[in-house]
Write a protein that holds these residues in place. Structure first.
Motif, PDB file in Angstrom:
ATOM      1  N   LYS A 290     -27.905  33.707   7.957  1.00 53.35           N
ATOM      2  CA  LYS A 290     -28.770  32.909   7.084  1.00 53.35           C
ATOM      3  C   LYS A 290     -29.270  31.666   7.806  1.00 53.35           C
ATOM      4  CE  LYS A 290     -27.054  34.448   2.638  1.00 53.35           C
ATOM      5  NZ  LYS A 290     -26.498  34.067   1.349  1.00 53.35           N
TER       6      LYS A 290
ATOM      7  N   ARG B 264     -37.715  30.647  10.309  1.00 50.11           N
ATOM      8  CA  ARG B 264     -38.751  30.246   9.352  1.00 50.11           C
ATOM      9  C   ARG B 264     -39.285  28.850   9.707  1.00 50.11           C
ATOM     10  NH1 ARG B 264     -36.582  32.976   5.434  1.00 50.11           N
ATOM     11  NH2 ARG B 264     -34.882  31.540   5.098  1.00 50.11           N
TER      12      ARG B 264
ATOM     13  N   GLN C  23     -33.271  31.006   8.570  1.00 51.13           N
ATOM     14  CA  GLN C  23     -33.910  29.754   8.165  1.00 51.13           C
ATOM     15  C   GLN C  23     -34.494  29.040   9.384  1.00 51.13           C
ATOM     16  OE1 GLN C  23     -34.658  28.471   5.205  1.00 51.13           O
ATOM     17  NE2 GLN C  23     -35.597  26.708   6.197  1.00 51.13           N
TER      18      GLN C  23
END
Length: 127
Positions: free
Chosen positions: A35, A42, A39
């Motif tokens: 995760k 992104r 992130q």
């Protein structure tokens, strides 16, 4: 008798130091590291592809070392190599900072290229 401490004599505690290898360890689950990596990917994308799924990451952790695979979509035309390099750098930095792990490999897989012109035409704009 001392009224401040309730009349009890001060107790002496024997403190023993435990060797670092015997204290135990904090283990961060692979899915948490994944995760963090997704992130970070992104965050690294300057202009994410419209109508593209957000980056996805899978991670293999061995001891304090992580190997990461990031899957993402990019707009086209764009500097694909530059964007992939930015994703690699940012994932290494963020996983290192937030999870305290050394990242030995970041494989960036571009799953889909989205034509910027096709998006504009679909929105009713022409160039």
């Amino acid at each position: 008798m001392n009224p401040v401490d309730g009349g009890h004599p001060p107790q002496t505690r024997e403190t023993s130091t435990v060797a670092p290898g015997e204290r135990g360890a904090t283990r961060i689950a692979d899915r948490v590291v994944a995760k963090i990596a997704a992130q970070a990917a992104r965050e690294a994308l300057v202009a994410p592809a419209p109508a593209s799924a957000p980056p996805n990451a899978t991670v293999v952790v061995l001891h304090e070392t992580a190997r990461v695979r990031v899957t993402l979509g990019l707009p086209y035309p764009s500097d694909i190599g530059g964007q992939c390099a930015a994703v690699r750098r940012h994932v290494i930095e963020r996983v290192g900072t937030l999870a305290g792990m050394r990242v030995t490999e970041v494989a960036v897989q571009v799953e889909r290229l989205h034509l910027a012109h096709a998006h504009d035409v679909a929105q009713g704009r022409t160039r």
